[in-house]
Design an enzyme around this catalytic site. Sequence first.
Site, PDB file in Angstrom:
ATOM      1  N   CYS A   1     -37.512  11.509 -76.118  1.00 51.51           N
ATOM      2  CA  CYS A   1     -38.614  11.544 -75.168  1.00 51.51           C
ATOM      3  C   CYS A   1     -38.197  11.970 -73.772  1.00 51.51           C
ATOM      4  CB  CYS A   1     -39.234  10.151 -75.104  1.00 51.51           C
ATOM      5  SG  CYS A   1     -37.989   8.874 -74.923  1.00 51.51           S
TER       6      CYS A   1
HETATM    7  C1  LIG Z   1     -35.246   7.029 -78.577  1.00 49.81           C
HETATM    8  S1  LIG Z   1     -33.778   7.123 -79.522  1.00 49.81           S
HETATM    9  C2  LIG Z   1     -34.230   6.193 -80.953  1.00 49.81           C
HETATM   10  C3  LIG Z   1     -33.950   4.730 -80.843  1.00 49.81           C
HETATM   11  C4  LIG Z   1     -34.192   3.946 -82.104  1.00 49.81           C
HETATM   12  N1  LIG Z   1     -35.523   4.125 -82.621  1.00 49.81           N
HETATM   13  C5  LIG Z   1     -33.946   2.453 -81.874  1.00 49.81           C
HETATM   14  O1  LIG Z   1     -34.880   1.686 -81.979  1.00 49.81           O
HETATM   15  O2  LIG Z   1     -32.788   2.069 -81.585  1.00 49.81           O
HETATM   16  C6  LIG Z   1     -33.819   8.769 -80.122  1.00 49.81           C
HETATM   17  C7  LIG Z   1     -32.647   9.152 -81.015  1.00 49.81           C
HETATM   18  O3  LIG Z   1     -32.880  10.472 -81.498  1.00 49.81           O
HETATM   19  C8  LIG Z   1     -31.623  11.073 -81.723  1.00 49.81           C
HETATM   20  N2  LIG Z   1     -31.835  12.526 -81.801  1.00 49.81           N
HETATM   21  C9  LIG Z   1     -32.179  13.339 -80.795  1.00 49.81           C
HETATM   22  N3  LIG Z   1     -32.307  14.602 -81.235  1.00 49.81           N
HETATM   23  C10 LIG Z   1     -32.024  14.583 -82.557  1.00 49.81           C
HETATM   24  C11 LIG Z   1     -31.972  15.579 -83.555  1.00 49.81           C
HETATM   25  N4  LIG Z   1     -32.244  16.836 -83.276  1.00 49.81           N
HETATM   26  N5  LIG Z   1     -31.652  15.201 -84.814  1.00 49.81           N
HETATM   27  C12 LIG Z   1     -31.360  13.910 -85.108  1.00 49.81           C
HETATM   28  N6  LIG Z   1     -31.390  12.915 -84.179  1.00 49.81           N
HETATM   29  C13 LIG Z   1     -31.717  13.248 -82.924  1.00 49.81           C
HETATM   30  C14 LIG Z   1     -30.799  10.627 -80.542  1.00 49.81           C
HETATM   31  O4  LIG Z   1     -29.409  10.723 -80.840  1.00 49.81           O
HETATM   32  C15 LIG Z   1     -31.298   9.198 -80.325  1.00 49.81           C
HETATM   33  O5  LIG Z   1     -30.424   8.277 -80.950  1.00 49.81           O
END
Ligand SMILES: C[S@@+](CC[C@H](N)C(=O)[O-])C[C@H]1O[C@@H](n2cnc3c(N)ncnc32)[C@H](O)[C@@H]1O
Length: 327
Positions: free
Chosen positions: A72
């Site tokens: 985000c």
């Molecule tokens: C907002 S965090 C999610 C947190 C999780 N829902 C929690 O409750 O702990 C978003 C995650 O998306 C991952 N992310 C970002 N871009 C990504 C991609 N292209 N493919 C896979 N993961 C991705 C990041 O590494 C990050 O850990």
Amino acid sequence: MRYVSLFSGGGGLDLGFEAAGFEPAVCIDHDAVACETLRSNRPAWNVICEDIRDFDAKPYAGADVVVGGPPCQGFSTAGKGDPNDPRNFLWREYMRVVEEVKPRAIVLENVSALAHRRNGDHLTGIMSTLEEQGYDFAYGVLNAADYGVPQARRRLIVIGVQDGQASLPSPTTQGAPLTVWDAIADLVDHKADPALNHVPNRHAKHVAERWALLGPGEVDPNYRRARLDPNKPSLTIRAGGGYGPNGDHLAGFHPPIHPTLPRQLTVREAARIQSFPDDWVLSGPKTIQGRQIGNAVPVKLGEAIAMHVAKLLSRTAHLPETDGSLF
Ligand SMILES: C[S@@+](CC[C@H](N)C(=O)[O-])C[C@H]1O[C@@H](n2cnc3c(N)ncnc32)[C@H](O)[C@@H]1O
């Protein structure tokens, strides 16, 4: 019930789903340290460390739920996000997975700014794709403090169901919300402990002297963070450093200032405020541990959402099949 966890990060939402009795069919994140956190705490979980754009979800077709919070950064905070940030479009990958898995329910979490008019195209895109795929959905901004979390953290939650009518969970907090002090008071005298992710940062003498003078809720003008009020739910624990004076995104973990000590919160104190259990250990260097915590869905909020989804699914699980001949 089994679920597919996308963008799993440090596992906040997953711990909530686990507490509600769900099992992950797969957790996916492209961050190696986040994957290490998940694997070291739950060796039995199927953790795939890759970009969601390369993830083939078809082997998980038939899982009951798809959950996840697409990144985000581009949406966050009043007018500062970049509308062309490619991360803003990863929700399309989330929807591609939903199409491949065809779950009975979906949960999508994001910053409340996704509901702002300037991000409206994305929210509209999410909703019209859910509609096309046959989901009834409900969405709204929930405050974690209403769900047993000692933190005022507002997040947009979308819940969709294939059968029946979607809704959001009602607040679970009974009486006054939990406070910062409820969550971290016992750590004041706890010695530094890397195994607990509880290692205070050392600050320059003049910084500590300045912070010692701050009252509850008062913001340090240089650090641009507040000292927490011990008697209230915490301010939002954020992953990054927010935005500098020129609108540039600051890297690193810049947590609020401790309510009674002249220092930042430790990662464990921030984790407590995110309602993580103490036996969940964050991997990586301190700033990366902090980023996983700041990014997370508070565990208790995740649990309330998961319990609600379980209830929605149980209402439609045993409906008698009909071939329409009664009509
Ligand atoms: C907002 S965090 C999610 C947190 C999780 N829902 C929690 O409750 O702990 C978003 C995650 O998306 C991952 N992310 C970002 N871009 C990504 C991609 N292209 N493919 C896979 N993961 C991705 C990041 O590494 C990050 O850990």
